[in-house]
Design an enzyme around this catalytic site. Structure first.
Site, PDB file in Angstrom:
ATOM      1  N   GLU A 120       0.844  -1.205   0.000  1.00  0.00           N
ATOM      2  CA  GLU A 120       0.000   0.000   0.000  1.00  0.00           C
ATOM      3  C   GLU A 120       0.870   1.242   0.000  1.00  0.00           C
ATOM      4  O   GLU A 120       1.887   1.265   0.695  1.00  0.00           O
ATOM      5  CB  GLU A 120      -0.815   0.105   1.303  1.00  0.00           C
ATOM      6  N   LYS A 122       2.193   4.657   1.309  1.00  0.00           N
ATOM      7  CA  LYS A 122       2.172   5.261   2.647  1.00  0.00           C
ATOM      8  C   LYS A 122       1.768   6.722   2.471  1.00  0.00           C
ATOM      9  O   LYS A 122       2.551   7.549   1.987  1.00  0.00           O
ATOM     10  CB  LYS A 122       3.553   5.151   3.296  1.00  0.00           C
ATOM     11  N   ASP A 124       0.945  10.507   3.072  1.00  0.00           N
ATOM     12  CA  ASP A 124       1.626  11.487   3.909  1.00  0.00           C
ATOM     13  C   ASP A 124       0.599  12.452   4.485  1.00  0.00           C
ATOM     14  O   ASP A 124       0.372  13.539   3.974  1.00  0.00           O
ATOM     15  CB  ASP A 124       2.661  12.241   3.071  1.00  0.00           C
ATOM     16  N   TYR A 232      -6.923   2.230   6.153  1.00  0.00           N
ATOM     17  CA  TYR A 232      -5.883   1.223   5.920  1.00  0.00           C
ATOM     18  C   TYR A 232      -5.834   0.109   6.951  1.00  0.00           C
ATOM     19  O   TYR A 232      -5.040  -0.811   6.813  1.00  0.00           O
ATOM     20  CB  TYR A 232      -4.510   1.858   5.728  1.00  0.00           C
ATOM     21  N   LYS A 321      10.713   3.692   2.885  1.00  0.00           N
ATOM     22  CA  LYS A 321      10.565   5.131   2.691  1.00  0.00           C
ATOM     23  C   LYS A 321      11.269   5.607   1.423  1.00  0.00           C
ATOM     24  O   LYS A 321      12.326   5.102   1.046  1.00  0.00           O
ATOM     25  CB  LYS A 321      11.163   5.878   3.893  1.00  0.00           C
ATOM     26  N   CYS A 415      22.492  44.946 -14.313  1.00  0.00           N
ATOM     27  CA  CYS A 415      22.517  43.531 -14.663  1.00  0.00           C
ATOM     28  C   CYS A 415      23.843  42.925 -14.187  1.00  0.00           C
ATOM     29  O   CYS A 415      24.915  43.478 -14.488  1.00  0.00           O
ATOM     30  CB  CYS A 415      22.377  43.365 -16.175  1.00  0.00           C
ATOM     31  N   CYS A 418      25.858  42.060 -17.725  1.00  0.00           N
ATOM     32  CA  CYS A 418      26.295  43.051 -18.716  1.00  0.00           C
ATOM     33  C   CYS A 418      26.283  44.471 -18.165  1.00  0.00           C
ATOM     34  O   CYS A 418      26.592  45.412 -18.895  1.00  0.00           O
ATOM     35  CB  CYS A 418      25.429  42.957 -19.966  1.00  0.00           C
ATOM     36  N   CYS A 433      16.847  42.782 -17.028  1.00  0.00           N
ATOM     37  CA  CYS A 433      18.015  43.457 -17.569  1.00  0.00           C
ATOM     38  C   CYS A 433      17.561  44.121 -18.859  1.00  0.00           C
ATOM     39  O   CYS A 433      16.888  43.503 -19.682  1.00  0.00           O
ATOM     40  CB  CYS A 433      19.104  42.429 -17.867  1.00  0.00           C
ATOM     41  N   CYS A 439      23.477  41.698 -23.769  1.00  0.00           N
ATOM     42  CA  CYS A 439      23.736  40.922 -22.553  1.00  0.00           C
ATOM     43  C   CYS A 439      24.086  39.481 -22.910  1.00  0.00           C
ATOM     44  O   CYS A 439      23.283  38.757 -23.504  1.00  0.00           O
ATOM     45  CB  CYS A 439      22.501  40.964 -21.664  1.00  0.00           C
TER      46      CYS A 439
HETATM   47  S1  IVH Z   1      -0.321   0.894   8.908  1.00  0.00           S
HETATM   48  C1  IVH Z   1       0.433  -1.051  12.856  1.00  0.00           C
HETATM   49  N1  IVH Z   1      -0.690   1.745   6.461  1.00  0.00           N
HETATM   50  O1  IVH Z   1       2.289   5.903   8.642  1.00  0.00           O
HETATM   51  C2  IVH Z   1       0.371  -0.413  11.553  1.00  0.00           C
HETATM   52  N2  IVH Z   1       0.135   3.286   8.074  1.00  0.00           N
HETATM   53  O2  IVH Z   1       4.111   4.923  11.430  1.00  0.00           O
HETATM   54  C3  IVH Z   1      -0.045   0.985  11.604  1.00  0.00           C
HETATM   55  N3  IVH Z   1       0.468   5.565   7.219  1.00  0.00           N
HETATM   56  O3  IVH Z   1       1.332   7.724  11.062  1.00  0.00           O
HETATM   57  C4  IVH Z   1       0.016   1.772  10.386  1.00  0.00           C
HETATM   58  N4  IVH Z   1      -0.213   5.163   5.166  1.00  0.00           N
HETATM   59  O4  IVH Z   1      -0.767   7.019   9.773  1.00  0.00           O
HETATM   60  C5  IVH Z   1      -0.285   2.064   7.698  1.00  0.00           C
HETATM   61  N5  IVH Z   1      -1.125   2.408   4.253  1.00  0.00           N
HETATM   62  C6  IVH Z   1      -0.718   2.701   5.504  1.00  0.00           C
HETATM   63  C7  IVH Z   1      -0.307   4.010   5.849  1.00  0.00           C
HETATM   64  C8  IVH Z   1       0.144   4.251   7.157  1.00  0.00           C
HETATM   65  C9  IVH Z   1       0.241   6.086   6.010  1.00  0.00           C
HETATM   66  C10 IVH Z   1       1.003   6.327   8.374  1.00  0.00           C
HETATM   67  C11 IVH Z   1       0.274   6.121   9.660  1.00  0.00           C
HETATM   68  C12 IVH Z   1       1.307   6.372  10.715  1.00  0.00           C
HETATM   69  C13 IVH Z   1       2.588   6.051  10.010  1.00  0.00           C
HETATM   70  C14 IVH Z   1       3.146   4.733  10.500  1.00  0.00           C
END
Ligand code: IVH
Length: 680
Positions: A120, A122, A124, A232, A321, A415, A418, A433, A439
């Protein structure tokens, strides 16, 4: 009795409207597949609001009307997470990912079997816990320290993709859903655009904007922020069964009304996880939201239980990451770069820092306004951001770390290349300029543009080489390119005989081109590729363009008064005419283009619009007329066929009358458009 049955009827109506709205909400926000137009949705919501206004006693917390926010709170109350909200371990490279897999295999004693993983993105954003009792949202809470979070129920209620009540009837009696609240990139841009226009403080990135929006004590503010929620996982579950794999739980959540990520996948083995990571890295910039990595989770719940947790993170999941997109560094100096059109841009010279996967030592500071907005000084500690292919930006200053000897950023009066005077054109934030082709910086940029891929596409003539050729005096303008000799080239840095010969061949090849490329290559201000193509389509050859007057140019689609002015200015300069002649004498050529004379009903008819219009604005009227083949020009002349005059028409009307030109009003215009199938 009558009243009771009336009330019952209203209750039924309200219920039906809520069901419909919940359903359409789900289609729109969770599945991205709306089935009714927005106006129809608004109509349903409006009908519900009216009924609820008449019967406030029937309003419930899960009604879709309750998403607008409510009275501000004094403080957020605290919430204890019955099932702690854990975090994830991180991996920063393939090896760390393999180690994670190895630990799992060792623990499970399943050497020759491959593990099934759920992959999945992650997201932000901000972690959220949503508690449903009997299918109704009763609490929304932040993660906090994992055990105690803040109650932000009022705020999460305003987020359209957070279901206020669950769909179907198979959900557990108590269900805690966990996920991420985030702000999509487009919404973030829009929010900052509005803030910029209102001279308000900008948000640094979508994550901060989402966090700031959720931290509001006044949920009516949260309601106006473009937030989304994506589920999630689950926390507390009582009074019901869930599927026995992570992916199937996500699908169950989707069925109950949650948005789940479209990119989720089930793969076998850790190598497939690496493949998934690579594939999604390539897609990352194109996603509608920011992600900072990929989460891999053992898919089987049974195996998850066997593996358990270590300190604050599960053994069965890891976040791989992406390299950080933001870093902290020091602004060592500011230099001023001169661009192709003379715009002088401040560029930050930074203490080199690794960010977004590369070492960054420069960042753009855009212009004076940006510097003022940031309040940045030389010597400051700054946060820089490099996301995707975007040029690195300074996003904020760490003012607490400002050294005593920090100095303000001074803009040059001359400038830096030049020494021509710098001009500040009204209405523009940039300074320029005034040196033009005197120039060297502008000359270099003009040549780089001319040879670039979308222009004349001269292979093997990079930026560094152009600079060397200009600095050594070999070339002074684009026309000198075609006079270059092998012996001039081979003395340049990193140039051998072979590459010199290749470059000469590429230059020769570039001579046969298209008119649109050539016009674009000339580097006329505001003439991009699309405008160049439009000019060619309408004018067919270069002579027609060089001689085109104001009216002719402005009658072309997408060509407004500003670009018209630049085109006329460019071709009126003798130096430019001479340069074009030289290029043609040297053999630069293209086929002329047949001007598109479509069989459109108003082809050859020229209109001028004046006065105020009512049913449609002038731009719309212009577009409709042009779509029918007419030209629309700004001023009345003998060539004008017809004047469309609205109320308050002035000098143009007088002139048209003097010249005996047909004059019609808006009503007649609408009628005319109607006869050609354009119904207003
Ligand atoms: S699972 C025990 N799945 O990432 C598992 N976390 O440190 C708990 N996050 O702040 C998290 N996307 O909010 C999981 N697809 C995803 C996620 C996700 C973002 C964030 C979560 C937490 C940090 C995990």
């Amino acid at each position: 009795m009558l009243d009771r049955s009336k009330l019952l009827l209203v209750e039924q109506q309200i219920q039906k409207l809520r069901d419909d709205i919940h359903h359409h909400n789900y289609l729109y926000y969770a599945l991205d597949t709306p089935q009714i137009p927005d106006v129809e949705y608004d109509r349903l919501l409006c009908a519900l609001q009216t009924l609820e206004k008449e019967h406030p006693e029937l309003v419930t917390a899960d009604s879709p009307t309750q998403r607008v926010g409510s009275q501000p709170l004094d403080v957020f109350s605290q919430v204890t997470h019955i099932v702690p909200m854990l975090s994830l371990d991180n991996a920063f490279n393939d090896n760390e990912l393999y180690e994670f897999n190895r630990r799992i295999i060792d623990r499970l004693h399943i050497e020759d079997q491959q593990i099934e993983y759920a992959c999945e993105p992650k997201l932000d954003g901000i972690a959220i816990s949503l508690l449903y009792r009997g299918g109704i949202l009763v609490q929304g809470a932040t993660r906090g320290d994992g055990t105690t979070g803040e109650d932000i129920t009022q705020n999460v209620r305003t987020i359209p993709s957070v279901p206020l009540r669950l769909q179907g009837d198979s959900y557990p009696l108590i269900l805690e859903v966990r996920g991420e609240i985030y702000m999509p990139k487009a919404g973030f841009q829009q929010l900052n655009e509005t803030a910029r226009n209102n001279n308000e403080k900008l948000f640094v990135n979508p994550r901060n904007a989402a966090a700031g929006s959720l931290r509001q004590l006044d949920s009516r503010i949260t309601a106006q922020r473009p937030l989304e929620m994506c589920a999630y996982s689950v926390g507390q579950v009582e009074g019901g069964e869930l599927p026995d794999s992570h992916i199937d739980i996500l699908y169950a959540l989707s069925g109950w009304g949650f948005r789940i990520n479209k990119e989720i996948a089930k793969v076998i083995g850790i190598h497939s996880c690496c493949d998934y990571f690579k594939k999604l890295s390539e897609k990352r910039d194109a996603l509608a939201y920011d992600i900072d990595g990929i989460v891999f989770k053992v898919n089987s719940l049974h195996l998850q239980q066997t593996l358990g947790f270590i300190s604050r993170a599960p053994r069965w999941a890891i976040a791989m990451k992406f390299p950080a997109q933001e870093e902290i560094t020091q602004l060592q100096d500011v230099e001023f770069q001169v661009g192709r059109t003379g715009v002088i841009t401040p560029v930050a010279r930074l203490q080199p820092v690794f960010v977004g996967g590369v070492t960054v030592s420069n960042a753009t500071l855009h212009n004076r306004d940006e510097i003022e907005r940031l309040g940045v000084m030389v010597g400051d500690t700054v946060i820089i951001r490099r996301a995707g292919d975007v040029i690195p930006q300074i996003v904020s200053v760490v003012e607490a770390k400002r050294p005593d000897n920090a100095t303000p950023i001074e803009f040059p009066q001359q400038c830096p290349v030049c020494a021509s005077p710098v001009v500040h054109i009204e209405g523009e934030t940039a300074i320029r300029c005034s040196g033009g082709l005197v120039c060297v910086a502008q000359v270099k940029e003009a040549i780089k543009h001319y040879v670039s891929r979308k222009a004349m596409d001269v292979d093997g003539l990079g930026e560094k080489l152009v600079e060397q050729l200009v600095d050594s005096g070999c070339i002074q303008s684009v026309a000198d390119l075609y006079d270059l000799k092998q012996e001039q080239l081979i003395v340049m840095e990193r140039m051998g005989e072979k590459s010199a010969a290749n470059l000469l061949r590429a230059l020769e090849r570039s001579k046969t081109t298209t008119l649109a490329r050539f016009i674009y290559a000339l580097g006329i201000r505001e003439v991009g590729e699309a405008t160049a193509r439009s000019l060619v389509q309408h004018l067919g050859n270069l002579e027609a363009l060089m001689q085109a007057d104001n009216e002719t140019l402005q009658s072309i689609n997408d060509v407004g008064p500003v670009v018209t002015k630049f085109i006329i200015e460019f071709f009126s300069q003798e130096s430019n005419q001479g340069m074009i002649q030289r290029l043609r004498d040297q053999g630069v050529n293209w086929p002329d283009v047949e001007v598109q004379k479509a069989d459109l009903p108003l082809a050859g008819v020229s209109y001028v619009l004046t006065g105020s219009l009512d049913a449609l604005n002038r731009d719309q009227a212009k577009q409709y007329l042009q779509a029918l083949g007419a030209t629309v020009t700004a001023s009345v002349s003998k060539k004008t066929s017809c004047l469309v005059a609205g109320p308050k028409a002035g000098s143009k009307l007088v002139k048209a009358e003097q010249l005996g030109i047909d004059i019609i009003n808006e009503e007649q215009l609408v009628e005319l458009l109607g006869t050609h199938g354009v119904n207003i």
